[in-house]
Design an enzyme around this catalytic site. Structure first.
Site, mmCIF file in Angstrom:
data_model
loop_
_atom_site.group_PDB
_atom_site.id
_atom_site.type_symbol
_atom_site.label_atom_id
_atom_site.label_comp_id
_atom_site.label_asym_id
_atom_site.label_seq_id
_atom_site.Cartn_x
_atom_site.Cartn_y
_atom_site.Cartn_z
ATOM 1 N N GLU A 88 -0.018 -3.085 2.604
ATOM 2 C CA GLU A 88 1.448 -3.019 2.507
ATOM 3 C C GLU A 88 1.900 -1.688 1.956
ATOM 4 O O GLU A 88 2.846 -1.071 2.443
ATOM 5 C CB GLU A 88 1.985 -4.097 1.552
ATOM 6 N N TYR A 142 -13.347 1.542 -7.092
ATOM 7 C CA TYR A 142 -12.463 0.462 -6.617
ATOM 8 C C TYR A 142 -10.951 0.669 -6.805
ATOM 9 O O TYR A 142 -10.191 0.505 -5.867
ATOM 10 C CB TYR A 142 -12.868 -0.874 -7.237
ATOM 11 N N ASN A 185 -12.299 2.054 -1.709
ATOM 12 C CA ASN A 185 -12.996 3.219 -2.237
ATOM 13 C C ASN A 185 -14.122 2.749 -3.158
ATOM 14 O O ASN A 185 -13.967 1.725 -3.834
ATOM 15 C CB ASN A 185 -11.982 4.067 -3.021
HETATM 16 N N1 THU Z 1 -5.219 -6.416 -0.158
HETATM 17 C C1 THU Z 1 -4.185 -5.925 0.570
HETATM 18 O O1 THU Z 1 -4.345 -4.983 1.357
HETATM 19 N N2 THU Z 1 -2.987 -6.489 0.418
HETATM 20 C C2 THU Z 1 -2.731 -7.521 -0.434
HETATM 21 O O2 THU Z 1 -1.583 -7.900 -0.590
HETATM 22 C C3 THU Z 1 -3.824 -8.193 -1.148
HETATM 23 C C4 THU Z 1 -5.115 -7.501 -1.098
HETATM 24 C C5 THU Z 1 -6.532 -5.778 -0.001
HETATM 25 C C6 THU Z 1 -6.991 -5.002 -1.192
HETATM 26 C C7 THU Z 1 -8.475 -5.024 -1.005
HETATM 27 O O3 THU Z 1 -8.825 -3.948 -0.145
HETATM 28 C C8 THU Z 1 -8.758 -6.329 -0.289
HETATM 29 O O4 THU Z 1 -7.525 -6.762 0.218
HETATM 30 C C9 THU Z 1 -9.359 -7.398 -1.178
HETATM 31 O O5 THU Z 1 -8.581 -7.577 -2.315
#
Ligand code: THU
Length: 160
Positions: free
Chosen positions: A74, A67, A64
């Protein structure tokens, strides 16, 4: 003073060493990286949550412009599972990360907030949830979400 060692067990598997069921959930996580909405980071994360009834719930990170309003893959999968199938334990959770045109060689490590939510999911259903972190070189397997977060904070801690 007392010193403690907090240990966690993790195994690294090649694709061929995974079971058919594990491969199926990981394949969903890989596929889901294509549904990531990540215009800010360019880091595509996909997740698959296998339920006790065999259903696999899909998740992908959703970013978004404000942020912190975004959510990790997950948690989108686990919250969707809880919302759609509140009675079904989550038995496996797989994650895959894709960036710069390829899946990461090393598995991505779930952030702290996601680890906390994984634990709540385990406690909610009273059984272990296996966590599979896919990487091109190896898939890391944790028998329980608790292995990813020692010294946990769960509902019992609220009772003092
Ligand atoms: N992100 C996840 O979806 N899962 C994680 O465990 C780590 C980070 C995403 C959040 C953000 O959209 C992008 O990865 C960069 O941090």
């Amino acid at each position: 003073m007392k010193e403690y060692n907090l240990t966690a067990k993790m195994r690294a598997y090649s694709w061929d060493e995974l079971t058919d069921e594990q491969r199926k959930v990981v394949a969903v996580a890989k596929e889901q990286t294509q549904h990531s909405y990540c215009p800010y980071s360019g880091f595509h994360v996909g997740a698959g949550a296998l339920l006790a009834n065999g259903e696999i719930i899909r998740g992908a990170n959703q970013e978004n412009a404000a942020y912190p309003s975004g959510l990790c893959a997950e948690r989108t999968a686990l919250f969707a599972a809880g919302a759609q199938y509140p009675e079904q334990p989550v038995t496996k959770l797989a994650i895959a990360c894709f960036t710069d045109g390829h899946f990461t060689k090393e598995p991505g490590a779930p952030c702290g907030a996601c680890r906390q939510v994984m634990l709540e999911t385990e406690h909610r259903y009273g059984g272990k949830m296996e966590v599979l972190l896919y990487g091109e070189d190896a898939t890391y397997v944790f028998d329980s979400a608790a292995d990813l977060l020692p010294l946990i904070f769960v509902s019992e801690n609220l009772k003092g």
